[in-house]
Structures are given as structure tokens and as C-alpha cells.
Design a protein around this motif. Sequence first.
Motif, mmCIF file in Angstrom:
data_model
loop_
_atom_site.group_PDB
_atom_site.id
_atom_site.type_symbol
_atom_site.label_atom_id
_atom_site.label_comp_id
_atom_site.label_asym_id
_atom_site.label_seq_id
_atom_site.Cartn_x
_atom_site.Cartn_y
_atom_site.Cartn_z
ATOM 1 N N ARG A 191 0.813 -1.212 0.000
ATOM 2 C CA ARG A 191 0.000 0.000 0.000
ATOM 3 C C ARG A 191 0.853 1.272 0.000
ATOM 4 N NH1 ARG A 191 -0.689 -2.014 5.419
ATOM 5 N NH2 ARG A 191 0.386 -0.682 6.929
ATOM 6 N N ASP A 192 2.122 1.146 0.390
ATOM 7 C CA ASP A 192 3.007 2.314 0.456
ATOM 8 C C ASP A 192 3.691 2.607 -0.878
ATOM 9 O OD1 ASP A 192 4.132 1.050 3.626
ATOM 10 O OD2 ASP A 192 2.541 2.520 3.220
ATOM 11 N N VAL A 193 3.666 1.650 -1.783
ATOM 12 C CA VAL A 193 4.431 1.767 -3.017
ATOM 13 C C VAL A 193 3.654 2.568 -4.064
ATOM 14 C CG1 VAL A 193 5.463 0.486 -4.911
ATOM 15 C CG2 VAL A 193 5.619 -0.399 -2.575
ATOM 16 N N GLN A 194 4.312 3.601 -4.609
ATOM 17 C CA GLN A 194 3.703 4.384 -5.693
ATOM 18 C C GLN A 194 4.182 3.948 -7.075
ATOM 19 O OE1 GLN A 194 5.129 6.569 -2.999
ATOM 20 N NE2 GLN A 194 3.124 6.386 -2.040
ATOM 21 N N TYR A 195 5.377 3.380 -7.150
ATOM 22 C CA TYR A 195 5.956 3.076 -8.452
ATOM 23 C C TYR A 195 6.419 1.624 -8.508
ATOM 24 C CZ TYR A 195 6.043 8.146 -8.386
ATOM 25 O OH TYR A 195 5.681 9.461 -8.275
ATOM 26 N N TRP A 196 6.114 0.985 -9.626
ATOM 27 C CA TRP A 196 6.451 -0.417 -9.852
ATOM 28 C C TRP A 196 7.166 -0.566 -11.188
ATOM 29 C CZ3 TRP A 196 5.000 -4.365 -6.400
ATOM 30 C CH2 TRP A 196 4.118 -3.985 -5.372
ATOM 31 N N GLY A 197 8.149 -1.473 -11.194
ATOM 32 C CA GLY A 197 8.733 -1.874 -12.463
ATOM 33 C C GLY A 197 7.842 -2.896 -13.139
ATOM 34 N N GLN A 198 8.253 -3.345 -14.310
ATOM 35 C CA GLN A 198 7.422 -4.268 -15.083
ATOM 36 C C GLN A 198 7.571 -5.714 -14.613
ATOM 37 O OE1 GLN A 198 10.323 -3.176 -16.061
ATOM 38 N NE2 GLN A 198 11.419 -4.838 -17.070
ATOM 39 N N GLY A 199 8.582 -5.990 -13.835
ATOM 40 C CA GLY A 199 8.791 -7.328 -13.310
ATOM 41 C C GLY A 199 9.774 -8.131 -14.139
ATOM 42 N N THR A 200 10.511 -9.001 -13.471
ATOM 43 C CA THR A 200 11.442 -9.892 -14.155
ATOM 44 C C THR A 200 11.351 -11.272 -13.513
ATOM 45 O OG1 THR A 200 13.748 -10.168 -14.877
ATOM 46 C CG2 THR A 200 13.420 -9.262 -12.672
ATOM 47 N N GLN A 201 11.334 -12.304 -14.353
ATOM 48 C CA GLN A 201 11.139 -13.669 -13.859
ATOM 49 C C GLN A 201 12.445 -14.249 -13.337
ATOM 50 O OE1 GLN A 201 8.179 -15.696 -13.817
ATOM 51 N NE2 GLN A 201 9.511 -17.037 -12.593
ATOM 52 N N VAL A 202 12.362 -14.853 -12.166
ATOM 53 C CA VAL A 202 13.469 -15.626 -11.595
ATOM 54 C C VAL A 202 12.969 -17.050 -11.388
ATOM 55 C CG1 VAL A 202 14.938 -15.967 -9.576
ATOM 56 C CG2 VAL A 202 14.594 -13.664 -10.496
ATOM 57 N N THR A 203 13.662 -18.013 -11.965
ATOM 58 C CA THR A 203 13.285 -19.414 -11.846
ATOM 59 C C THR A 203 14.450 -20.198 -11.274
ATOM 60 O OG1 THR A 203 11.800 -19.228 -13.750
ATOM 61 C CG2 THR A 203 12.438 -21.445 -13.055
ATOM 62 N N VAL A 204 14.202 -20.887 -10.167
ATOM 63 C CA VAL A 204 15.237 -21.684 -9.512
ATOM 64 C C VAL A 204 14.818 -23.146 -9.572
ATOM 65 C CG1 VAL A 204 16.594 -22.045 -7.431
ATOM 66 C CG2 VAL A 204 15.711 -19.760 -7.966
ATOM 67 N N SER A 205 15.617 -23.955 -10.216
ATOM 68 C CA SER A 205 15.300 -25.366 -10.368
ATOM 69 C C SER A 205 16.095 -26.197 -9.364
ATOM 70 C CB SER A 205 15.605 -25.827 -11.790
ATOM 71 O OG SER A 205 16.965 -25.573 -12.100
ATOM 72 N N SER A 206 15.414 -27.206 -8.841
ATOM 73 C CA SER A 206 16.073 -28.045 -7.824
ATOM 74 C C SER A 206 16.658 -29.293 -8.461
ATOM 75 C CB SER A 206 15.075 -28.421 -6.743
ATOM 76 O OG SER A 206 13.949 -29.051 -7.303
#
Length: 119
Positions: free
Chosen positions: A104-119
Amino acid sequence: QVQLVESGGGSVQAGGSLRLSCAVSGNTFVRCMGWFRQTPGKERESVAFVHGGNTHYADSVAGRFTVSKDIARNTVDLQMNSLKSEDTAIYYCVAGVWSCSYERDVQYWGQGTQVTVSS
């Protein structure tokens, strides 16, 4: 206004490392910058942020992740070490004029980037 552009996501095996970077531009002063993440079916959660020179981390990443601001490059970075499969998510760079502890405090967001960790 503030523009945030993430880079550095990708795929890695468990135990590996990734570094996310967020390029910051704009004409609004923000006191708080950091990273949130989201997995399918779950709400977005705060991962780490820098506020007033202090850093804060979610319990799930403390000791493994490091958030930092590079004033010369105008970026906020997230170094992620000892990655686990549960770290798999879309990671969002965020900024808030007064705070960014909660969504609720955030005014600005980036577009997002995927992180995938495989076991």
C-alpha cells in the motif's frame, strides 16, 4: 514521476546466484526503494528494501540476499545467493515517496522480471 526498469532475471539451479538490477529515472524524490516478488496464486510480498540508508529483509531471504543502492549508476540492485526453489517468482522493483515496506506504500512499480530456480 519515477520510472523503474528491471534487468538480470533468468534461470538458475538451486544453490546458485543471480543479480537483479533496477534502473531508476524520473523527477520525483523517493525515500524508499526495494524489491517485491509474486508467485502464482499468492499476494505480492516484500523481499528487501533500502530506506533512509537502512536495509530491511524478509525473514525468508535474510542472510542470502543483499539489497543496495548505487548512486553513481542510479540503480537499486538485489544480489541473490544460495537460491532455493521457493525463491522462484516474478520480482518487481519498487519505489515509494515515504515508504515501501508494504504494498500500500508503493507508488511506483517496475514491469517485473522472472526468476526461476530449479532443484
